[in-house]
Design a protein around this motif. Structure first.
Motif, mmCIF file in Angstrom:
data_model
loop_
_atom_site.group_PDB
_atom_site.id
_atom_site.type_symbol
_atom_site.label_atom_id
_atom_site.label_comp_id
_atom_site.label_asym_id
_atom_site.label_seq_id
_atom_site.Cartn_x
_atom_site.Cartn_y
_atom_site.Cartn_z
ATOM 1 N N LEU A 17 -1.980 6.770 10.410
ATOM 2 C CA LEU A 17 -1.967 5.693 11.402
ATOM 3 C C LEU A 17 -3.394 5.363 11.839
ATOM 4 O O LEU A 17 -3.763 4.183 11.944
ATOM 5 C CB LEU A 17 -1.117 6.088 12.603
ATOM 6 N N ALA A 18 -4.221 6.369 12.065
ATOM 7 C CA ALA A 18 -5.614 6.142 12.459
ATOM 8 C C ALA A 18 -6.367 5.393 11.365
ATOM 9 O O ALA A 18 -7.158 4.484 11.648
ATOM 10 C CB ALA A 18 -6.295 7.472 12.766
ATOM 11 N N GLU A 19 -6.112 5.750 10.114
ATOM 12 C CA GLU A 19 -6.740 5.062 8.979
ATOM 13 C C GLU A 19 -6.313 3.602 8.945
ATOM 14 O O GLU A 19 -7.119 2.702 8.737
ATOM 15 C CB GLU A 19 -6.361 5.765 7.677
ATOM 16 N N ARG A 20 -5.049 3.361 9.191
ATOM 17 C CA ARG A 20 -4.508 1.997 9.207
ATOM 18 C C ARG A 20 -5.143 1.178 10.326
ATOM 19 O O ARG A 20 -5.553 0.046 10.114
ATOM 20 C CB ARG A 20 -2.987 2.066 9.381
ATOM 21 N N LYS A 71 0.887 -1.160 0.000
ATOM 22 C CA LYS A 71 0.000 0.000 0.000
ATOM 23 C C LYS A 71 0.925 1.210 0.000
ATOM 24 O O LYS A 71 1.812 1.325 0.843
ATOM 25 C CB LYS A 71 -0.890 0.021 1.235
ATOM 26 N N ILE A 72 0.741 2.098 -0.973
ATOM 27 C CA ILE A 72 1.670 3.226 -1.141
ATOM 28 C C ILE A 72 0.931 4.541 -1.338
ATOM 29 O O ILE A 72 -0.260 4.558 -1.666
ATOM 30 C CB ILE A 72 2.629 2.995 -2.340
ATOM 31 N N ILE A 73 1.682 5.628 -1.150
ATOM 32 C CA ILE A 73 1.231 6.971 -1.526
ATOM 33 C C ILE A 73 2.375 7.600 -2.317
ATOM 34 O O ILE A 73 3.541 7.510 -1.919
ATOM 35 C CB ILE A 73 0.895 7.837 -0.294
ATOM 36 N N PRO A 125 7.841 9.043 -10.314
ATOM 37 C CA PRO A 125 7.550 9.323 -8.904
ATOM 38 C C PRO A 125 8.061 8.229 -7.965
ATOM 39 O O PRO A 125 8.250 7.085 -8.376
ATOM 40 C CB PRO A 125 6.024 9.391 -8.871
ATOM 41 N N TYR A 126 8.253 8.623 -6.731
ATOM 42 C CA TYR A 126 8.590 7.675 -5.679
ATOM 43 C C TYR A 126 7.305 7.262 -4.992
ATOM 44 O O TYR A 126 6.369 8.052 -4.854
ATOM 45 C CB TYR A 126 9.540 8.307 -4.662
ATOM 46 N N ALA A 127 7.270 6.020 -4.557
ATOM 47 C CA ALA A 127 6.132 5.479 -3.831
ATOM 48 C C ALA A 127 6.568 5.209 -2.398
ATOM 49 O O ALA A 127 7.587 4.548 -2.172
ATOM 50 C CB ALA A 127 5.669 4.175 -4.492
ATOM 51 N N PHE A 128 5.821 5.743 -1.446
ATOM 52 C CA PHE A 128 6.143 5.567 -0.033
ATOM 53 C C PHE A 128 5.189 4.570 0.601
ATOM 54 O O PHE A 128 3.968 4.713 0.465
ATOM 55 C CB PHE A 128 6.058 6.901 0.714
ATOM 56 N N THR A 129 5.745 3.589 1.285
ATOM 57 C CA THR A 129 4.918 2.668 2.047
ATOM 58 C C THR A 129 4.613 3.320 3.393
ATOM 59 O O THR A 129 5.116 4.401 3.704
ATOM 60 C CB THR A 129 5.639 1.325 2.279
ATOM 61 N N GLU A 130 3.804 2.658 4.179
ATOM 62 C CA GLU A 130 3.444 3.189 5.495
ATOM 63 C C GLU A 130 4.693 3.473 6.333
ATOM 64 O O GLU A 130 4.812 4.545 6.938
ATOM 65 C CB GLU A 130 2.551 2.171 6.201
#
Length: 142
Positions: A105-108, A15-17, A77-82
């Motif tokens: 974190l709350a979403e997770r 899961k990334i942003i 682009p770079y993809a950041f994991t949690e």
């Protein structure tokens, strides 16, 4: 929440942003995100952050309309994991980055809780077989 959930995608079983979305959420420019990564490479192993391929970018662009990535960008682009997001927040140290990390974190936690609750109420196939069978104790008359 500032659409954090809408910006999460799944790439390479993570899961990334994307970096541009992280920048928007953290209230900084994308180049500041990339500078933080470039200046701290030991803090971002491949399980924390990775660069997308051209094909991955195209797939994301068709699947996620809210992705904040410009086709005119000169670099992928770079993809950041949690984990990468948490590490990035410790480096940026801005109030917005810290608050956004709390929101992520709350979403997770909400997603994990939802998955756990959903799983609790599923009846496993083995149990269904037992219920259909004769496992229930019979009342004996004496």
């Amino acid at each position: 929440m500032r659409n954090v959930a809408d910006r999460i995608a799944s790439v390479r079983n993570h899961k990334i942003i994307l970096d541009a979305d992280v920048a928007l959420l953290y209230g900084v420019e994308t180049k500041r995100i990339n500078e933080a990564v470039r200046n701290n490479p030991d803090k971002f192993p491949s399980t924390y952050m990775f660069q997308l391929s051209k094909d991955e970018v195209e797939i994301l662009r068709t699947k996620i309309s809210s992705t904040n990535y410009s086709a005119k960008s000169r670099s992928l682009p770079y993809a950041f994991t949690e984990k990468g997001l948490y590490m990035l927040a410790t480096i940026l140290k801005s109030k917005t980055a810290i608050n956004t990390t709390f929101e992520i974190l709350a979403e997770r936690v909400k997603n994990v809780h939802h998955a756990t609750v959903s799983h609790k109420f599923e009846t496993p196939p083995e149990l269904l077989e037992c219920i259909k069978g004769t496992w229930m104790p019979r009342m004996h008359s004496t």
